[in-house]
Design a protein around this motif. Structure first.
Motif, PDB file in Angstrom:
ATOM      1  N   VAL A  42      -9.409  85.185  27.762  1.00 31.68           N
ATOM      2  CA  VAL A  42      -9.830  84.177  26.788  1.00 31.68           C
ATOM      3  C   VAL A  42      -9.038  84.301  25.500  1.00 31.68           C
ATOM      4  O   VAL A  42      -8.625  83.300  24.901  1.00 31.68           O
ATOM      5  CB  VAL A  42     -11.348  84.296  26.516  1.00 31.68           C
ATOM      6  CG1 VAL A  42     -11.759  83.432  25.334  1.00 31.68           C
ATOM      7  CG2 VAL A  42     -12.143  83.892  27.760  1.00 31.68           C
ATOM      8  N   PHE A  63     -17.784  84.290  21.610  1.00 32.23           N
ATOM      9  CA  PHE A  63     -18.029  84.672  23.002  1.00 32.23           C
ATOM     10  C   PHE A  63     -18.744  86.025  23.071  1.00 32.23           C
ATOM     11  O   PHE A  63     -19.743  86.198  23.786  1.00 32.23           O
ATOM     12  CB  PHE A  63     -16.700  84.735  23.753  1.00 32.23           C
ATOM     13  CG  PHE A  63     -16.821  85.112  25.205  1.00 32.23           C
ATOM     14  CD1 PHE A  63     -17.255  84.191  26.145  1.00 32.23           C
ATOM     15  CD2 PHE A  63     -16.504  86.391  25.630  1.00 32.23           C
ATOM     16  CE1 PHE A  63     -17.370  84.534  27.485  1.00 32.23           C
ATOM     17  CE2 PHE A  63     -16.605  86.752  26.969  1.00 32.23           C
ATOM     18  CZ  PHE A  63     -17.045  85.814  27.895  1.00 32.23           C
ATOM     19  N   LEU A 101     -13.241  76.049  29.945  1.00 29.36           N
ATOM     20  CA  LEU A 101     -12.444  76.714  28.923  1.00 29.36           C
ATOM     21  C   LEU A 101     -10.999  76.888  29.386  1.00 29.36           C
ATOM     22  O   LEU A 101     -10.052  76.704  28.616  1.00 29.36           O
ATOM     23  CB  LEU A 101     -13.077  78.074  28.613  1.00 29.36           C
ATOM     24  CG  LEU A 101     -12.549  78.858  27.424  1.00 29.36           C
ATOM     25  CD1 LEU A 101     -12.703  78.064  26.138  1.00 29.36           C
ATOM     26  CD2 LEU A 101     -13.292  80.192  27.307  1.00 29.36           C
ATOM     27  N   ALA A 119     -16.796  78.762  24.445  1.00 27.97           N
ATOM     28  CA  ALA A 119     -16.869  80.220  24.521  1.00 27.97           C
ATOM     29  C   ALA A 119     -18.279  80.713  24.226  1.00 27.97           C
ATOM     30  O   ALA A 119     -18.795  81.608  24.906  1.00 27.97           O
ATOM     31  CB  ALA A 119     -15.874  80.837  23.539  1.00 27.97           C
TER      32      ALA A 119
END
Length: 416
Positions: A42, A63, A101, A119
């Motif tokens: 990510v 996140f 995402l 997120a």
């Protein structure tokens, strides 16, 4: 101290011979591997999509915050409804949001607001496979000796997952955009959770009989000791990562030396975890926990005296020897403290403490390393688990006193 009677000591092989243990554990590890990959994936995907490390850091903070802070809530849903009903919707939604995402970050130009929202939502529904697996271990093992070995095996395996995850991401991004790592994480969590919940071992997992029992798993005073120690350990370990990097830079070493030094920490933790599970300890977990925290504190303080990278690596490896046993012991106490049917949430509080401490440690270390000598930084960081050890020792003595009082009045003490 270890018990002298080793004739009937259960082994790691005995843990895996418990019916359905290998299948259940393997499925859980597949799903939990996703957590070893997803953070770095990510982060890299967000940097590529926005061109900004500041935005990527914010996305990762969102996140991480929802993943960590809502973990006890998700765990309580598992305790209330059972893993077979609660985990599949979480895993499905988590996987879908990770795919979204990945799609948004596949090419540059993504909206930071959209990235942050996806997120945060993805983290909010991440299935608590680690706490549930530990609850399954505790429920399915025939005696406490096997539970200790199962938790040690689980902790070492988890350590290896978090070490190998970033390596796999590094290999993957050579051939595909970073968003591919996010997609792989989604696939792993979906497949692992599906295989996990279909295991027959989950049939025997009890659910919370009432909301009152569910709350007790989070509010019981006896749980505060392991939570405080776990949080202190998380803070210290996160700070050590930055201190090692700063030490290497100031002494003219390359980044590969940092990687090897931190690998020594992980190796020490793995060795310590295996040794801890192999010993038949006579002292109860509440007595061992502050001793392990004190050992971690002493090893980190010694790291502050290291004149070069080799002594530093040795000291860090010695600190690692205490890490997995400390966390394993904290999980054991959480399991002993848990109300019937509330094991998942009790263990999740320890998880939350480690991760919250890690986040605080990263921020604190960044402030210290700029204005305090590195040796002092190591000593101050070691003081955190040291203070936690004192708090745990006081709390353990209080809990033992309440347990003896309960026995005198005919009540039930903590399960051992």
């Amino acid at each position: 101290m270890p018990s002298p009677d080793n004739t009937a000591r259960p082994s790691y092989a005995a843990v895996l011979r418990v019916p359905h243990a290998r299948r259940t554990f393997a499925a859980a590890l597949v799903g939990r591997l996703a957590y070893g990959l997803v953070s770095l994936s990510v982060l890299l995907a967000s940097v590529r999509a926005t061109g900004s490390y500041a935005v990527a850091g914010t996305v990762m903070a969102l996140f991480g915050a929802t993943t960590v802070m809502l973990l006890p809530t998700r765990a309580s849903l598992v305790d209330r409804h059972g893993p077979r009903r609660a985990l599949p919707p979480m895993a499905a939604l988590h996987a879908v949001l990770l795919c979204a995402l990945a799609a948004v970050t596949w090419r540059p130009g993504a909206s930071p607001v959209v990235l942050g929202a996806l997120a945060a939502l993805a983290g909010a529904c991440a299935p608590p496979l680690g706490p549930v697996m530990r609850a399954v271990w505790a429920e399915s093992m025939p005696d406490r000796g096997l539970v200790q070995r199962a938790y040690s095996l689980d902790g070492v395996a988890e350590e290896l997952l978090y070490v190998s995850g970033p390596v796999l991401v590094g290999v993957l991004v050579r051939f595909a955009p970073p968003g591919a790592g996010v997609l792989v994480s989604a696939a792993l969590i979906a497949a692992g959770t599906l295989a996990f919940v279909t295991s027959p071992a989950l049939r025997g997992l009890r659910t919370a009989p009432s909301a009152r029992a569910d709350r007790k798993a989070g509010l019981d005073r006896a749980l505060r000791g392991p939570v405080v120690v776990a949080g202190g350990a998380g803070l210290a370990l996160s700070a050590v990562d930055l201190f090692v990097a700063a030490f290497a830079e100031r002494h003219g070493y390359g980044s590969e030396v940092v990687a090897w030094t931190l690998a020594a920490l992980s190796a020490g933790s793995a060795v310590g975890g295996l040794l801890n599970g192999a010993v038949d300890w006579r002292a109860p977990a509440r007595v061992r926990l502050p001793r392990l925290a004190a050992g971690l504190a002493g090893a980190l303080a010694c790291a502050g005296l290291a004149p070069g990278i080799v002594p530093l690596a040795v000291a860090v490896a010695c600190a690692g020897v205490f890490v997995a046993p400390l966390l394993t012991t904290a999980y054991l106490i959480a399991d002993e403290t848990a109300a019937p049917g509330a094991r998942t949430r009790a263990g999740a509080w320890v998880n939350t403490a480690v991760n919250a401490g890690s986040a605080l440690g990263a921020a604190t270390a960044g402030l210290l390393v700029g204005g305090v000598p590195l040796g002092v930084c190591f000593v101050l960081t070691g003081a955190v688990p040291g203070l936690a050890a004192c708090a745990a020792a006081v709390g353990g003595a209080s809990a033992r006193g309440r347990g003896r009082a309960a026995e005198r009045h005919g009540g039930a003490g903590l399960r051992t």
